[in-house]
Scaffold this motif. Structure first.
Motif, PDB file in Angstrom:
ATOM      1  N   LEU A   1       0.827  -1.206   0.000  1.00 31.72           N
ATOM      2  CA  LEU A   1       0.000   0.000   0.000  1.00 31.72           C
ATOM      3  C   LEU A   1       0.863   1.260   0.000  1.00 31.72           C
ATOM      4  O   LEU A   1       0.460   2.298  -0.519  1.00 31.72           O
ATOM      5  N   CYS A   2       2.056   1.151   0.584  1.00 35.47           N
ATOM      6  CA  CYS A   2       2.949   2.303   0.674  1.00 35.47           C
ATOM      7  C   CYS A   2       3.877   2.455  -0.535  1.00 35.47           C
ATOM      8  O   CYS A   2       4.603   3.450  -0.634  1.00 35.47           O
ATOM      9  N   LYS A   3       3.866   1.487  -1.417  1.00 35.56           N
ATOM     10  CA  LYS A   3       4.822   1.487  -2.534  1.00 35.56           C
ATOM     11  C   LYS A   3       4.763   2.757  -3.379  1.00 35.56           C
ATOM     12  O   LYS A   3       5.810   3.271  -3.809  1.00 35.56           O
ATOM     13  N   PRO A   4       3.570   3.332  -3.661  1.00 41.71           N
ATOM     14  CA  PRO A   4       3.553   4.551  -4.489  1.00 41.71           C
ATOM     15  C   PRO A   4       4.036   5.804  -3.767  1.00 41.71           C
ATOM     16  O   PRO A   4       4.180   6.856  -4.397  1.00 41.71           O
ATOM     17  N   LEU A   5       4.292   5.731  -2.468  1.00 45.81           N
ATOM     18  CA  LEU A   5       4.664   6.916  -1.710  1.00 45.81           C
ATOM     19  C   LEU A   5       6.086   7.380  -2.022  1.00 45.81           C
ATOM     20  O   LEU A   5       6.979   6.578  -2.281  1.00 45.81           O
TER      21      LEU A   5
ATOM     22  N   ASP B   1       6.137  11.831   1.544  1.00 46.17           N
ATOM     23  CA  ASP B   1       4.754  11.495   1.894  1.00 46.17           C
ATOM     24  C   ASP B   1       4.628  10.751   3.217  1.00 46.17           C
ATOM     25  O   ASP B   1       3.532  10.644   3.759  1.00 46.17           O
ATOM     26  N   TYR B   2       5.710  10.234   3.737  1.00 48.77           N
ATOM     27  CA  TYR B   2       5.637   9.340   4.888  1.00 48.77           C
ATOM     28  C   TYR B   2       5.395  10.045   6.221  1.00 48.77           C
ATOM     29  O   TYR B   2       4.941   9.424   7.172  1.00 48.77           O
ATOM     30  N   THR B   3       5.703  11.338   6.315  1.00 48.34           N
ATOM     31  CA  THR B   3       5.717  11.997   7.622  1.00 48.34           C
ATOM     32  C   THR B   3       4.578  12.970   7.906  1.00 48.34           C
ATOM     33  O   THR B   3       4.152  13.083   9.057  1.00 48.34           O
ATOM     34  N   PRO B   4       4.013  13.684   6.925  1.00 45.55           N
ATOM     35  CA  PRO B   4       3.006  14.696   7.259  1.00 45.55           C
ATOM     36  C   PRO B   4       1.778  14.127   7.977  1.00 45.55           C
ATOM     37  O   PRO B   4       1.342  13.013   7.694  1.00 45.55           O
TER      38      PRO B   4
ATOM     39  N   PRO C   1       1.837   7.862   7.433  1.00 48.12           N
ATOM     40  CA  PRO C   1       2.161   6.491   7.011  1.00 48.12           C
ATOM     41  C   PRO C   1       3.310   5.887   7.805  1.00 48.12           C
ATOM     42  O   PRO C   1       3.278   4.707   8.158  1.00 48.12           O
ATOM     43  N   LYS C   2       4.337   6.689   8.089  1.00 49.02           N
ATOM     44  CA  LYS C   2       5.484   6.164   8.834  1.00 49.02           C
ATOM     45  C   LYS C   2       5.052   5.670  10.207  1.00 49.02           C
ATOM     46  O   LYS C   2       5.541   4.639  10.692  1.00 49.02           O
TER      47      LYS C   2
ATOM     48  N   LYS D   1      -2.631  12.612  -7.510  1.00 47.67           N
ATOM     49  CA  LYS D   1      -3.171  11.272  -7.773  1.00 47.67           C
ATOM     50  C   LYS D   1      -2.263  10.247  -7.119  1.00 47.67           C
ATOM     51  O   LYS D   1      -1.080  10.177  -7.419  1.00 47.67           O
ATOM     52  N   PHE D   2      -2.834   9.442  -6.238  1.00 47.38           N
ATOM     53  CA  PHE D   2      -2.053   8.446  -5.508  1.00 47.38           C
ATOM     54  C   PHE D   2      -2.131   7.070  -6.149  1.00 47.38           C
ATOM     55  O   PHE D   2      -1.153   6.341  -6.202  1.00 47.38           O
ATOM     56  N   SER D   3      -3.314   6.698  -6.632  1.00 51.00           N
ATOM     57  CA  SER D   3      -3.480   5.346  -7.179  1.00 51.00           C
ATOM     58  C   SER D   3      -4.533   5.346  -8.278  1.00 51.00           C
ATOM     59  O   SER D   3      -5.302   6.297  -8.435  1.00 51.00           O
TER      60      SER D   3
END
Length: 382
Positions: free
Chosen positions: A18-22, A26-29, A38-39, A156-158
């Motif tokens: 699920l995190c692959k497109p990040l 994007d991991y911290t906000p 996400p992190k 666009k994320f996915s």
């Protein structure tokens, strides 16, 4: 045990997928107090296995990092101190690379443990941890959507927008009065708040075969539903005015047409699409405006075998309370559900963002009545 290990590994890999497109940025906000980065999700789900299983059951286990017990504890008072929820987005260090190393470290030790030890305690805790991570997979999706929606370029994320285009069924289902049994009973997994199968008496009622659509809700908006206090509970009316709520979350009126932010970017609102990102307050007001009501969780559960459900979590008119003979488990896992049984409403079903094999008609999801960022919608009853 091999099946359990495979399920564990699949679940852990699915979170990473699920995190692959990040991107790294994007991991911290953290866009709001209720939405975690996400992190943090990646670390907290790992913390669960380390804290609840490895520290107790893996002989001579060495923790990956002593500070993680504090950094990635969510709400477990019995385990120790933790950072305030609103500050999870401030954890710029450790890096995301370090968090993935943490996951690898814990996965290696859980794998060894499951290959060597088949005690009931370890099996039960591993299954709970898997279901806990599946819950966070859906939260990861909803939290990412909220964060990206705050970006003015609407990224666009996915390819998947997690919206349902239309209802498959219509009409109403008649449920006769009677004494019914509700709650989980069986040999499979369930959360403790589903246990305590018991009898309830239901008056005869009808429940809609279809979920409320975007077009139906637009009628409510056009009829000035958000401006008329008579449709709203008092607490809800205060919430609407204090927060200047005028439409569902992620909806934007552009040149007279409604658009909504999705994980596939900004898109026109599909009139036939199933309404989502609605709070209990809005669901209750719409039902009152339409001349109907929301079903109770017991009505929903009894009718569920005849319903097409799973597009959105469905608000019920039931407060989140313990079933008869509910008992809080000993130890930290006892904090999982029981202590939240106040000021929350029950949602039933599942959504398009719910992990596979993580839904039951006895499942009792629960959120505060002002919650909008989950994939939640409306089914009417009368």
């Amino acid at each position: 045990m091999q099946d359990l290990l495979q399920t564990y590994q699949y679940t852990r890999n699915q979170t990473k997928a699920l995190c692959k497109p990040l991107k790294t940025e994007d991991y911290t906000p953290q866009s709001a107090e209720f939405a975690s980065p996400p992190k943090w999700h990646l670390a907290h789900t790992t913390w669960f296995f380390e804290e609840m299983i490895l520290k107790t059951y893996f002989k001579n286990y060495h923790v990956f990092d002593e500070t993680y017990s504090f950094l990635f504890n969510s709400y477990y008072n019995s385990i120790g101190e933790r950072i305030e929820r609103k500050n999870r987005g401030l954890i710029t260090r450790p890096s995301i690379e370090k968090i993935y190393d943490y996951r690898t470290h814990v996965d290696k030790h859980i794998t060894k443990l499951l290959e060597l030890n088949t005690s009931k305690e370890i099996i039960d805790l591993t299954i709970l941890g898997i279901n806990h991570e599946q819950q966070h997979q859906e939260l990861l999706i909803t939290d990412l959507k909220h964060t990206f929606s705050c970006n003015p370029i609407y990224p666009k994320f996915s390819k998947t927008n997690y919206l349902t285009s239309k209802n498959k069924t219509t009409g109403w289902i008649d449920i006769p009065e009677g004494i019914y049994h509700v709650g989980y009973e069986g040999a499979g997994f369930c959360f403790d708040n589903e246990l305590g199968k018991h009898r309830v008496f239901l008056e005869p009622f009808k429940i809609s075969n279809a979920l409320v659509t975007n077009a139906e809700y637009i009628e409510f908006i056009n009829d000035k539903g958000y401006q008329q206090a008579k449709y709203w509970l008092d607490d809800a009316w205060h919430w609407v005015n204090q927060n200047k709520i005028k439409n569902p979350l992620y909806w934007k009126l552009i040149d007279g047409d409604w658009y909504q932010y999705t994980l596939s970017g900004l898109q026109p609102v599909n009139p036939d699409g199933i309404l989502t990102h609605i709070s209990y307050y809005e669901a209750s007001a719409f039902a009152f405006w339409a001349g109907y009501r929301l079903p109770t969780e017991f009505e929903w559960e009894i009718a569920s075998k005849q319903l097409d459900w799973g597009a959105v979590w469905e608000w019920t008119n039931s407060a989140y309370l313990p079933y008869p003979n509910f008992k809080i488990a000993t130890g930290a896992v006892g904090e999982y559900n029981g202590k939240f049984m106040v000021n929350l409403m029950v949602l039933k079903g599942a959504s398009t963002a719910t992990a596979k094999n993580h839904s039951r008609n006895t499942y009792r999801n629960f959120f505060s009545p002002n919650t909008q960022w989950q994939f939640s919608g409306i089914r009417l009853a009368k």
